[in-house]
Design a protein around this motif. Structure first.
Motif, PDB file in Angstrom:
ATOM      1  N   ALA A 122     -57.375  42.972 -92.662  1.00  0.00           N
ATOM      2  CA  ALA A 122     -56.195  43.453 -92.261  1.00  0.00           C
ATOM      3  C   ALA A 122     -55.370  43.818 -93.254  1.00  0.00           C
ATOM      4  O   ALA A 122     -54.416  44.886 -93.055  1.00  0.00           O
ATOM      5  CB  ALA A 122     -55.734  42.625 -90.941  1.00  0.00           C
ATOM      6  N   ASN A 125     -56.320  46.976 -94.952  1.00  0.00           N
ATOM      7  CA  ASN A 125     -56.898  47.949 -93.942  1.00  0.00           C
ATOM      8  C   ASN A 125     -58.476  48.376 -94.246  1.00  0.00           C
ATOM      9  O   ASN A 125     -58.700  49.483 -94.606  1.00  0.00           O
ATOM     10  CB  ASN A 125     -55.995  49.237 -93.567  1.00  0.00           C
ATOM     11  N   GLN A 159     -56.978  54.794 -89.018  1.00  0.00           N
ATOM     12  CA  GLN A 159     -56.609  53.992 -88.135  1.00  0.00           C
ATOM     13  C   GLN A 159     -56.676  52.657 -88.605  1.00  0.00           C
ATOM     14  O   GLN A 159     -57.244  52.422 -89.837  1.00  0.00           O
ATOM     15  CB  GLN A 159     -57.846  54.081 -86.919  1.00  0.00           C
ATOM     16  N   LYS A 160     -56.078  51.601 -88.051  1.00  0.00           N
ATOM     17  CA  LYS A 160     -56.040  50.287 -88.627  1.00  0.00           C
ATOM     18  C   LYS A 160     -56.807  49.387 -87.945  1.00  0.00           C
ATOM     19  O   LYS A 160     -56.976  49.345 -86.722  1.00  0.00           O
ATOM     20  CB  LYS A 160     -54.578  49.680 -88.191  1.00  0.00           C
ATOM     21  N   ASP A 163     -55.808  46.662 -85.635  1.00  0.00           N
ATOM     22  CA  ASP A 163     -55.429  47.183 -84.093  1.00  0.00           C
ATOM     23  C   ASP A 163     -56.682  47.086 -83.076  1.00  0.00           C
ATOM     24  O   ASP A 163     -56.590  47.068 -82.054  1.00  0.00           O
ATOM     25  CB  ASP A 163     -55.076  48.425 -84.019  1.00  0.00           C
TER      26      ASP A 163
END
Length: 167
Positions: A122, A125, A159-160, A163
């Protein structure tokens, strides 16, 4: 007779891939010539991540030749290489847990499997993919890791992966 059918069904279910997708064979190269039976080979395959669109992995596995390889009873070695890349805009189709299995393949008649699992770094990423083999009794420490930094694609923002992690 019913017991044999039940055992056969159970073994076929154990040997099935984690998800229904079969990898695409890219090519094979012989490594050891055999006179009257198939050669030992290295086989390179491609597979798309089934829940992360826009990511593909390529892996190379040794395939035993000889008569045991011909009839499907040879136990394959655990030397597997892996490379994963972003090949389009990344889109997550569902949430996943750290270490979720992306792909599984039987590597022997009984109890040895190759697994590709996925995780998310995270902080960076970045998707992290790990390939390894395991056995019911004793696995192998041989493994390979590949990372895919999630980047913007065209006009689509990145995008992450965090998430889309299960809590």
């Amino acid at each position: 007779m019913k017991i044999i059918a039940a055992i056969s069904l159970a073994l076929s279910l154990l040997a099935a891939p984690a998800l229904a997708q079969e990898p695409d064979l890219i090519f094979k190269k012989s490594t050891v010539w055999k006179f009257l039976s198939p050669d030992h080979k290295l086989a390179t395959y491609a597979i798309d991540d089934p829940i992360v669109k826009g990511v593909a992995c390529h892996f190379t596995v040794p395939e035993k030749g000889g008569f045991s390889g011909l009839i499907g009873v040879a136990e394959e070695v655990s030397d597997i290489s892996l490379a994963c890349r972003q090949v389009g805009p990344v889109e997550f189709t569902e949430k996943f847990e750290q270490g979720d299995e992306m792909y599984r393949e039987s590597r022997s008649l009984f109890f040895k499997k190759m697994r590709i699992v996925r995780g998310c770094d995270a902080k960076r990423n970045t998707l992290v993919y790990l390939v390894y083999s395991d056995k019911l009794v004793e696995g192998s420490p041989k493994n390979s890791t590949s990372t895919v930094p999630i980047m913007p694609w065209g006009d689509q923002p990145a995008q992450k992966c965090a998430d889309h992690l299960e809590d």
